[in-house]
Write a protein that holds these residues in place. Structure first.
Motif, mmCIF file in Angstrom:
data_model
loop_
_atom_site.group_PDB
_atom_site.id
_atom_site.type_symbol
_atom_site.label_atom_id
_atom_site.label_comp_id
_atom_site.label_asym_id
_atom_site.label_seq_id
_atom_site.Cartn_x
_atom_site.Cartn_y
_atom_site.Cartn_z
ATOM 1 N N LEU A 56 81.680 74.427 44.291
ATOM 2 C CA LEU A 56 80.661 73.709 45.056
ATOM 3 C C LEU A 56 80.634 72.246 44.644
ATOM 4 O O LEU A 56 80.830 71.916 43.470
ATOM 5 C CB LEU A 56 79.290 74.331 44.815
ATOM 6 C CG LEU A 56 79.149 75.806 45.209
ATOM 7 C CD1 LEU A 56 77.808 76.337 44.732
ATOM 8 C CD2 LEU A 56 79.280 75.966 46.709
ATOM 9 N N GLU A 57 80.395 71.404 45.610
ATOM 10 C CA GLU A 57 80.265 69.977 45.316
ATOM 11 C C GLU A 57 78.788 69.654 45.071
ATOM 12 O O GLU A 57 77.918 70.134 45.806
ATOM 13 C CB GLU A 57 80.776 69.141 46.494
ATOM 14 C CG GLU A 57 82.275 69.163 46.664
ATOM 15 C CD GLU A 57 83.019 68.554 45.483
ATOM 16 O OE1 GLU A 57 82.502 67.571 44.894
ATOM 17 O OE2 GLU A 57 84.105 69.063 45.143
ATOM 18 N N PRO A 58 78.529 68.882 44.063
ATOM 19 C CA PRO A 58 77.122 68.502 43.853
ATOM 20 C C PRO A 58 76.638 67.578 44.963
ATOM 21 O O PRO A 58 77.438 66.807 45.518
ATOM 22 C CB PRO A 58 77.157 67.783 42.508
ATOM 23 C CG PRO A 58 78.549 67.333 42.337
ATOM 24 C CD PRO A 58 79.430 68.272 43.087
ATOM 25 N N LEU A 62 72.209 64.018 43.514
ATOM 26 C CA LEU A 62 71.967 64.611 42.190
ATOM 27 C C LEU A 62 72.072 63.562 41.076
ATOM 28 O O LEU A 62 71.165 63.439 40.238
ATOM 29 C CB LEU A 62 72.957 65.749 41.930
ATOM 30 C CG LEU A 62 72.750 66.507 40.611
ATOM 31 C CD1 LEU A 62 71.398 67.186 40.561
ATOM 32 C CD2 LEU A 62 73.858 67.523 40.388
ATOM 33 N N ILE A 63 73.154 62.830 41.111
ATOM 34 C CA ILE A 63 73.340 61.823 40.048
ATOM 35 C C ILE A 63 72.252 60.748 40.112
ATOM 36 O O ILE A 63 71.763 60.257 39.087
ATOM 37 C CB ILE A 63 74.762 61.210 40.139
ATOM 38 C CG1 ILE A 63 75.020 60.343 38.900
ATOM 39 C CG2 ILE A 63 74.965 60.414 41.418
ATOM 40 C CD1 ILE A 63 76.485 59.978 38.734
ATOM 41 N N VAL A 66 69.074 62.300 38.718
ATOM 42 C CA VAL A 66 69.173 62.463 37.263
ATOM 43 C C VAL A 66 69.028 61.114 36.569
ATOM 44 O O VAL A 66 68.268 60.975 35.598
ATOM 45 C CB VAL A 66 70.529 63.123 36.886
ATOM 46 C CG1 VAL A 66 70.760 63.045 35.372
ATOM 47 C CG2 VAL A 66 70.562 64.575 37.333
ATOM 48 N N MET A 67 69.729 60.118 37.083
ATOM 49 C CA MET A 67 69.681 58.810 36.431
ATOM 50 C C MET A 67 68.311 58.149 36.578
ATOM 51 O O MET A 67 67.866 57.421 35.685
ATOM 52 C CB MET A 67 70.779 57.890 36.977
ATOM 53 C CG MET A 67 72.160 58.254 36.481
ATOM 54 S SD MET A 67 72.241 58.547 34.698
ATOM 55 C CE MET A 67 71.805 56.941 34.056
ATOM 56 N N ARG A 71 66.337 56.986 33.421
ATOM 57 C CA ARG A 71 65.873 55.603 33.242
ATOM 58 C C ARG A 71 64.353 55.549 33.053
ATOM 59 O O ARG A 71 63.842 54.728 32.292
ATOM 60 C CB ARG A 71 66.304 54.744 34.425
ATOM 61 C CG ARG A 71 67.806 54.489 34.388
ATOM 62 C CD ARG A 71 68.270 53.509 35.435
ATOM 63 N NE ARG A 71 69.712 53.337 35.332
ATOM 64 C CZ ARG A 71 70.590 53.768 36.226
ATOM 65 N NH1 ARG A 71 70.192 54.388 37.324
ATOM 66 N NH2 ARG A 71 71.882 53.574 36.046
ATOM 67 N N GLU B 22 75.126 57.827 32.748
ATOM 68 C CA GLU B 22 75.629 58.053 34.110
ATOM 69 C C GLU B 22 77.095 58.507 34.085
ATOM 70 O O GLU B 22 77.519 59.318 34.916
ATOM 71 C CB GLU B 22 75.491 56.766 34.937
ATOM 72 C CG GLU B 22 75.685 56.985 36.420
ATOM 73 C CD GLU B 22 75.227 55.804 37.252
ATOM 74 O OE1 GLU B 22 74.686 54.832 36.673
ATOM 75 O OE2 GLU B 22 75.422 55.853 38.478
ATOM 76 N N VAL B 25 76.998 62.152 33.398
ATOM 77 C CA VAL B 25 76.528 62.913 34.568
ATOM 78 C C VAL B 25 77.648 63.026 35.594
ATOM 79 O O VAL B 25 77.911 64.105 36.143
ATOM 80 C CB VAL B 25 75.286 62.241 35.185
ATOM 81 C CG1 VAL B 25 74.842 62.978 36.448
ATOM 82 C CG2 VAL B 25 74.152 62.191 34.187
ATOM 83 N N GLU B 26 78.300 61.907 35.814
ATOM 84 C CA GLU B 26 79.363 61.891 36.814
ATOM 85 C C GLU B 26 80.497 62.842 36.440
ATOM 86 O O GLU B 26 81.046 63.552 37.283
ATOM 87 C CB GLU B 26 79.907 60.466 36.935
ATOM 88 C CG GLU B 26 80.510 60.178 38.283
ATOM 89 C CD GLU B 26 80.715 58.686 38.491
ATOM 90 O OE1 GLU B 26 81.247 58.334 39.540
ATOM 91 O OE2 GLU B 26 80.349 57.886 37.612
ATOM 92 N N GLN B 29 78.691 66.835 36.226
ATOM 93 C CA GLN B 29 77.717 67.408 37.156
ATOM 94 C C GLN B 29 78.292 68.547 37.999
ATOM 95 O O GLN B 29 77.624 69.558 38.245
ATOM 96 C CB GLN B 29 77.131 66.329 38.069
ATOM 97 C CG GLN B 29 78.157 65.625 38.947
ATOM 98 C CD GLN B 29 77.495 64.699 39.954
ATOM 99 O OE1 GLN B 29 76.313 64.821 40.238
ATOM 100 N NE2 GLN B 29 78.252 63.765 40.510
ATOM 101 N N LYS B 30 79.529 68.405 38.431
ATOM 102 C CA LYS B 30 80.108 69.418 39.307
ATOM 103 C C LYS B 30 80.267 70.760 38.586
ATOM 104 O O LYS B 30 79.862 71.804 39.088
ATOM 105 C CB LYS B 30 81.470 68.943 39.827
ATOM 106 C CG LYS B 30 82.095 69.885 40.839
ATOM 107 C CD LYS B 30 83.376 69.298 41.405
ATOM 108 C CE LYS B 30 84.009 70.294 42.393
ATOM 109 N NZ LYS B 30 85.256 69.772 42.968
#
Lengths: 355, 197
Positions: A56-58, A62-63, A66-67, A71, B22, B25-26, B29-30
């Protein structure tokens, strides 16, 4: 080895997780057991299905989410730090520490320096001694006086503190306040000296004004009486304690300029007592005499009981002639504290009493 | 994906550079999403769990020591979060007991009955996604501890040692759980899909 036991080990055949010995035993069994072969085939197919599951692709957000949370978390941590260290991060605690340190050092200096401050402040014994030295009844030894004369003016001034203001009870003044005043005075000796000099000029002018008004008018007498009364009141009001004692004993101090009297007339080398019928008139004549003999720093002070005190500096060479002229005004008593130095001048105090 | 790149980013994060996170995460994440999804079976919930796991990792990143790979440490976090999520869901639905013999239900309710044992013809009718959905459904029927090991080993390809590190288990325990998970999954898939084409 039974089929049940083999089936328990077959999953290990998928990725070769079994020891070689086990593998060989299973392989031997599989050659003769169709059902176990079928079980192994099913396992391999199951494994293939699982491994072929599409990844599955996120989601693209999502990123970002999350960021954003990360932050925000970082900002909260930073916010706490900023609250502690605002506005200059690390400097504020250092400044606070420095302030505390300075306060501590100042307090320590104050505490450790307290005896020194006390030493500088007018001690009660010093205040007591000063009028005694000045009083005619208790002449101090000449050596003692000359030694005191060597003391700097600032120290002397501290000894002769000004009397309390009218209506203000000196006893109510705390020791702290007096100490502060003394410390402040000690820090400004030059100003104090100048003030004393200015004050010394004031009575001179006053006397000149009085002399100009034909010396002894009824008005002038009333003024003198009022001054004498004022002095008396001050003496009565003065409470116990160093300042009070000083105020009570220093009768000879000029009312207008107590500091000046401390400087100029506190140490008369010669004290003369003149008895006259009219002390006020005699005082005027004595003043005239003093001017004739080039005396300077002439001060006039009226005391209780129509007693007039004149203080002046006169040259030693004129002293004998001045004495003779003085004796013509009435009976004279003298008391010398210091032998007159030839060619110099000396401070004389002439107390004119009514007969 | 190398550990060195992870380590660099982790060091920056530990020094307070939140932007460096980041990169992590990158990079992860997948895989984290797939682990979570295979454990939970729900895409949205998996996304939530991944977010939670990343945030927890960021909060704890200063405590990360380089005794193990960062990925091992990170996936342990996501597995724990997914496990907690499952427990919460189970406590909510405790009245709904599930067993391997129960009918396998899909998210969209498309499969509510035992498929007939119709061999090749049945497989041919199923679209690839449907097959995958049934595989996923079978994975979800596994015991939680078996499921974790199967996902990490057979789907994500972690080594036994890595799995042992993540789950704090001995190699033998990992293997035994994995063998039971494979056998159970095979039985479920045979039951659901019938004979393999």
């Amino acid at each position: 080895m039974t089929c049940k036991e083999i089936e328990g080990l077959l999953p290990g055949m998928i990725d070769g997780a079994l020891p070689d010995v086990e593998m060989k035993r299973i392989e031997t069994h599989l050659e003769t057991c169709a059902s176990c072969r079928k079980a192994l085939a099913d396992l391999r197919m199951s494994d293939e299905r699982v491994k072929n599951l599409e990844e599955l692709e996120p989601p693209p957000w999502l990123i970002t989410r999350v960021m954003a949370q990360v932050r925000q978390e970082a900002r909260q941590k930073e916010g706490i730090l900023r609250k502690l260290f605002f506005p200059l991060h690390v400097k504020v605690p250092i400044q606070a520490l420095a302030t505390v340190l300075i306060a501590f050092v100042a307090w320590n200096v104050y505490k450790t320096g307290d005896p020194e401050f006390r030493q500088m402040a007018p001690s009660s014994t010093a205040v007591k001694e000063a009028p005694r030295a000045q009083a005619p009844q208790e002449p101090a030894p000449a050596a003692g006086i000359s030694k005191r004369d060597e003391i700097p003016a600032t120290r002397e001034k501290k000894t002769f503190a000004p009397p309390p203001e009218p209506g203000k009870e000196p006893a109510l003044q705390s020791a702290e306040t007096r100490r502060e005043e003394t410390t402040a005075d000690a820090e400004k000796p030059v100003e104090r000296l100048r003030a004393a000099k200015r004050a010394a000029e004031a009575p001179k002018d006053e006397n000149a004004w009085k002399g100009a008004g034909s010396a002894r008018t009824g008005e002038a007498d009333r003024v003198l009486e009022a001054e004498a009364q004022d002095q008396k009141q001050k003496a009565v009001k003065a409470p116990v304690g160093a300042v009070a004692k000083e105020a009570g004993k220093q009768e000879a101090r000029p009312a207008a300029s107590p500091m000046m009297s401390a400087v100029v007339s506190s140490r008369p080398e010669l004290e003369i007592t003149l008895s006259a019928r009219d002390a006020g008139a005699a005082a005027g004549e004595v003043e005239t005499l003093l001017k004739q003999f080039s005396a300077h720093t002439v001060e006039r002070q009226a005391l209780e009981g129509r007693v007039v005190v004149l203080t002046a500096r006169i040259k030693t060479e004129h002293l004998a002639a001045f004495r003779e002229r003085l004796k013509s005004l009435g009976p004279v008593q003298e008391r010398a504290h210091v032998a007159p130095r030839p060619g110099g001048s000396l401070t004389i105090r002439i107390e004119i009493r009514p007969e | 994906m190398t550990d060195d790149e992870d380590v660099k980013a982790v060091l920056l994060c530990q020094k307070g550079d939140s932007d460096a996170f980041e990169i992590l995460v990158e990079r992860h994440q997948k895989r984290m999403l797939n682990v979570a999804y295979r454990m939970l079976g729900d895409y949205d919930e998996a996304c939530d769990v991944v977010q939670e796991a990343f945030l927890a990792a960021y909060r704890a990143i200063r405590s990360f020591k380089r005794e193990a790979a960062f990925s091992t440490w990170l996936y342990a976090i996501v597995v724990n979060h997914a496990r907690n999520r499952i427990k919460q869901a189970e406590s909510r639905l405790s009245h709904e007991a599930r067993s391997i013999d129960d009918p396998v239900g899909l998210q969209d309710g498309s499969l509510q009955r035992d498929l007939p044992d119709c061999g090749e013809s049945a497989v041919e009718r199923l679209e690839k996604k449907e097959v995958e959905a049934r595989v996923q459904a079978c994975i979800r029927t596994l015991e939680a501890d078996q499921r974790e090991v199967l996902i990490l080993r057979d789907i994500q390809g972690f080594s036994y040692e890595e799995i042992g590190g993540m789950l704090k288990l001995a190699d033998g325990t990992v293997k035994s759980r994995l063998f039971r998970a494979r056998a159970a999954l095979k039985d479920c898939l045979v039951n659901v899909l019938g004979d393999w084409p």
